[in-house]
Design a protein around this motif. Structure first.
Motif, PDB file in Angstrom:
ATOM      1  N   THR A   1      46.721 -57.633   4.909  1.00 36.61           N
ATOM      2  CA  THR A   1      45.864 -58.590   5.683  1.00 36.61           C
ATOM      3  C   THR A   1      46.056 -57.902   7.186  1.00 36.61           C
ATOM      4  O   THR A   1      44.763 -57.834   7.468  1.00 36.61           O
ATOM      5  N   LEU A   2      47.018 -57.355   7.814  1.00 36.12           N
ATOM      6  CA  LEU A   2      46.873 -56.592   9.028  1.00 36.12           C
ATOM      7  C   LEU A   2      46.148 -55.244   8.807  1.00 36.12           C
ATOM      8  O   LEU A   2      45.467 -55.237   9.986  1.00 36.12           O
ATOM      9  N   PHE A   3      46.329 -54.621   7.952  1.00 40.20           N
ATOM     10  CA  PHE A   3      45.640 -53.502   7.914  1.00 40.20           C
ATOM     11  C   PHE A   3      44.258 -53.669   7.760  1.00 40.20           C
ATOM     12  O   PHE A   3      43.250 -52.912   8.501  1.00 40.20           O
ATOM     13  N   GLY A   4      43.831 -54.790   7.154  1.00 42.13           N
ATOM     14  CA  GLY A   4      42.414 -54.992   6.967  1.00 42.13           C
ATOM     15  C   GLY A   4      41.788 -55.352   8.331  1.00 42.13           C
ATOM     16  O   GLY A   4      40.849 -55.181   8.600  1.00 42.13           O
ATOM     17  N   VAL A   5      42.689 -56.152   8.939  1.00 43.65           N
ATOM     18  CA  VAL A   5      42.110 -56.771  10.618  1.00 43.65           C
ATOM     19  C   VAL A   5      42.091 -55.435  11.342  1.00 43.65           C
ATOM     20  O   VAL A   5      40.865 -55.261  11.916  1.00 43.65           O
ATOM     21  N   GLY A   6      42.901 -54.492  11.215  1.00 48.37           N
ATOM     22  CA  GLY A   6      42.759 -53.075  12.052  1.00 48.37           C
ATOM     23  C   GLY A   6      41.351 -52.384  11.463  1.00 48.37           C
ATOM     24  O   GLY A   6      40.663 -52.069  12.267  1.00 48.37           O
ATOM     25  N   CYS A   7      41.109 -52.506  10.313  1.00 49.84           N
ATOM     26  CA  CYS A   7      39.896 -51.925   9.569  1.00 49.84           C
ATOM     27  C   CYS A   7      38.755 -52.347  10.380  1.00 49.84           C
ATOM     28  O   CYS A   7      37.627 -51.705  10.452  1.00 49.84           O
ATOM     29  N   LEU A   8      38.714 -53.669  10.044  1.00 49.56           N
ATOM     30  CA  LEU A   8      37.381 -54.283  10.599  1.00 49.56           C
ATOM     31  C   LEU A   8      36.985 -54.111  11.993  1.00 49.56           C
ATOM     32  O   LEU A   8      35.828 -53.743  12.445  1.00 49.56           O
ATOM     33  N   VAL A   9      38.180 -54.241  12.722  1.00 49.00           N
ATOM     34  CA  VAL A   9      38.043 -53.954  14.345  1.00 49.00           C
ATOM     35  C   VAL A   9      37.490 -52.634  14.643  1.00 49.00           C
ATOM     36  O   VAL A   9      36.581 -52.442  15.220  1.00 49.00           O
ATOM     37  N   SER A  10      38.015 -51.697  13.606  1.00 50.94           N
ATOM     38  CA  SER A  10      37.824 -50.268  13.926  1.00 50.94           C
ATOM     39  C   SER A  10      36.149 -50.173  13.481  1.00 50.94           C
ATOM     40  O   SER A  10      35.474 -49.350  14.258  1.00 50.94           O
ATOM     41  N   ASN A  11      35.695 -50.652  12.492  1.00 48.00           N
ATOM     42  CA  ASN A  11      34.493 -50.581  11.737  1.00 48.00           C
ATOM     43  C   ASN A  11      33.340 -50.976  12.814  1.00 48.00           C
ATOM     44  O   ASN A  11      32.245 -50.619  12.726  1.00 48.00           O
ATOM     45  N   LEU A  12      33.737 -52.019  13.594  1.00 49.55           N
ATOM     46  CA  LEU A  12      32.888 -52.451  14.507  1.00 49.55           C
ATOM     47  C   LEU A  12      32.560 -51.724  15.684  1.00 49.55           C
ATOM     48  O   LEU A  12      31.449 -51.760  16.184  1.00 49.55           O
ATOM     49  N   ILE A  13      33.558 -50.820  16.143  1.00 47.01           N
ATOM     50  CA  ILE A  13      33.461 -50.415  17.517  1.00 47.01           C
ATOM     51  C   ILE A  13      33.344 -48.842  17.505  1.00 47.01           C
ATOM     52  O   ILE A  13      32.672 -48.059  18.311  1.00 47.01           O
ATOM     53  N   VAL A  14      33.862 -48.117  16.316  1.00 48.12           N
ATOM     54  CA  VAL A  14      34.147 -46.572  16.267  1.00 48.12           C
ATOM     55  C   VAL A  14      32.497 -45.955  16.039  1.00 48.12           C
ATOM     56  O   VAL A  14      32.435 -44.900  16.476  1.00 48.12           O
TER      57      VAL A  14
END
Length: 386
Positions: free
Chosen positions: A247-260
Motif C-alpha cells: 500500500t505504502l509502496f503504491g502511494v510512493g509510486c503514485l506521487v512519483s508518477n505525478l511529478i517526475v
C-alpha cells in the motif's frame, strides 16, 4: 464520446483489474509457497520461472499481435489471469504451484506488451497515455495486497483464490466492450513488417544500451523487493499486515508518477532517472534496520515506491525519446524483456543468498550496490555534458 475514447476508458478499467490480479499473485505467492511447505528458494524460483517463461512466450505473442491486432493477445492474457486462481484451487503442492505460475506467465507475455503498445491511445498523446496507464496499474497496490492478506487471515487461501477468479471475470466482462480501431494494422503495416532481428539491433544501439543496462540493474533488486519483502515483514514484524508495504509502496509510486515526468521533460531524463535510482537504493538499505526499528517499514516503503516508479517511468520515456519511430514498439518490448529477466534473476539469486547471509544483510547490501550504481551513472552523465 467517440468510440475510440470510450474503448480507451473501458481499457483503463479492465487494466486495473488485470493488474490487481497480477500484483496479488506477486505479493501473496511467495508466502503461499512457504505455507504449503516450500522454502525461500522456491519462493524465489516461482517468480524466476514466471518472468522467464513470459520472456520466451513474448517471442510468440509479439508477432501474433502484429498480425492479428492487440485485442486478441489482450484477451488471451486476460483469460490466463482469470483462470490461474482456479488452477491454484485444484492442488497445493509446490511443483504444481510452480507450473501454474508458468501458465500465468501467458498473461504477462500476452497482455502487458500489447497493452503498452495499445493503438487506442492517440499518437500525439502517447506520453500522457503511458503516464496515466502506469498510474492506473500502480494504484492496484494501494489496497489489493492488504485486502488479500486480510482475506487469508480471516478466512483461507481458498477464499483468496476465489477472489482472484472474481477479479478476472470482471476484467474479461469489461474487455468485451473494448474495440480495437479499424484499419490499425494497415496503417502500421510498414512498421510491423520490419525484420525480426530488430530487437538485437536495438540492444546494440549505443543510445539505448545504457538505458537497458540501467533497467536491468534496478530490476534485479525489484525481484528481491516484490518476492521477499512480505516474507521479511511477516518474520520480523509479525503483528503487522504485510500488505501495508505494498500500500505504502503504491502511494510512493503514485506521487512519483505525478511529478517526475514533467520534471524530466524540463530538466532532462538523466537528471531525474539516476537520483530516483539512488532514492530506491536508500529506501532498500533502510530495511537492514527493520528488525530493530519497525517504523522503517513505513518510511522505507514509500521511499522505495517513489524512487522505483520515478526511475522506471523516466527510463521508459527515455527509450521512447531515443528509439526510431518505426521501431518504438519493438524497443518497448525489449524493455519489457530486459525488466522481466532482471526480476527473474534477482528473485532467484535472493532465494539462494538469503539462507546464507539473512534478509537484513541482503537488503542492506542490495541498497548499497544500487546507490553506488546510481552515483556512477550520475558521474558518467556529468562527464558527457562536459
Amino acid at each position: 464520446m467517440s468510440g475510440n475514447r470510450r474503448s480507451l476508458y473501458f481499457f483503463y478499467v479492465a487494466a486495473f483489474f488485470i493488474f490487481l490480479n497480477f500484483n496479488l499473485a506477486q505479493s501473496i505467492t511467495p508466502l503461499y509457497i512457504l505455507d504449503v511447505g516450500g522454502t525461500e528458494f522456491f519462493s524465489g524460483l516461482q517468480n524466476t520461472l514466471f518472468f522467464l517463461t513470459a520472456v520466451i512466450l513474448r517471442f510468440y505473442f509479439g508477432p501474433l499481435a502484429d498480425r492479428k491486432g492487440n485485442k486478441i493477445t489482450i484477451i488471451i492474457g486476460g483469460v490466463a489471469f482469470m483462470t490461474a486462481p482456479l488452477l491454484f484451487l485444484l492442488n497445493q503442492s509446490v511443483v504444481y504451484i510452480l507450473l501454474v505460475r508458468m501458465y500465468q506467465a501467458i498473461g504477462l507475455a500476452a497482455f502487458f506488451s500489447s497493452a503498452s503498445a495499445s493503438d487506442l491511445a492517440p499518437r500525439e498523446k502517447l506520453g500522457a497515455y503511458i503516464g496515466f496507464y502506469r498510474l492506473v496499474t500502480m494504484s492496484t497496490l494501494l489496497m489489493g495486497p492488504s485486502l488479500a492478506f486480510k482475506v487469508i487471515e480471516g478466512y483461507s487461501y481458498s477464499r483468496y483464490h476465489a477472489l482472484g477468479i472474481v477479479v478476472g471475470i470482471i476484467a474479461m466482462v469489461i474487455l468485451y466492450f473494448v474495440q480495437e480501431p479499424q484499419g490499425v494494422r494497415n496503417l502500421d503495416a510498414g512498421r510491423k513488417a520490419l525484420p525480426s532481428n530488430n530487437m538485437l539491433r536495438l540492444f546494440k544501439d549505443r543510445n539505448l544500451l545504457p538505458i537497458y543496462q540501467s533497467i536491468f540493474f534496478i530490476s534485479l533488486f525489484f525481484g528481491l523487493i516484490m518476492t521477499f519483502t512480505a516474507i521479511f515483514i511477516e518474520q520480523f514484524v509479525p503483528d503487522t499486515n504485510p500488505g501495508i508495504f505494498f500500500t505504502l509502496f503504491g502511494v510512493g509510486c503514485l506521487v512519483s508518477n505525478l511529478i517526475v515526468g514533467p520534471i524530466s521533460d524540463h530538466r532532462g531524463r538523466a537528471v531525474v532517472a539516476f537520483p530516483c535510482m539512488l532514492i530506491t537504493g536508500a529506501g532498500l538499505a533502510t530495511f537492514y534496520f527493520l528488525p530493530v526499528n519497525h517504523w522503517i517499514m513505513y518510511i522505507g516503503s514509500i521511499i522505495i515506491g517513489f524512487g522505483h516508479a520515478g526511475c522506471m517511468t523516466v527510463l521508459i520515456t527515455w527509450i521512447i525519446d531515443r528509439a526510431p519511430l518505426e521501431r518504438r514498439t519493438t524497443a518497448l518490448a525489449l524493455q519489457d524483456s530486459t525488466e522481466d529477466i532482471g526480476i527473474a534473476l534477482g528473485a532467484l539469486l535472493s532465494g539462494i543468498i538469503i539462507p546464507i547471509i539473512g534478509m537484513p544483510w541482503l537488503y542492506g547490501i542490495s541498497g548499497g550496490l544500487l546507490i553506488l550504481f546510481a552515483i556512477w551513472k550520475v558521474i558518467v552523465s556529468l562527464r558527457k555534458k562536459t
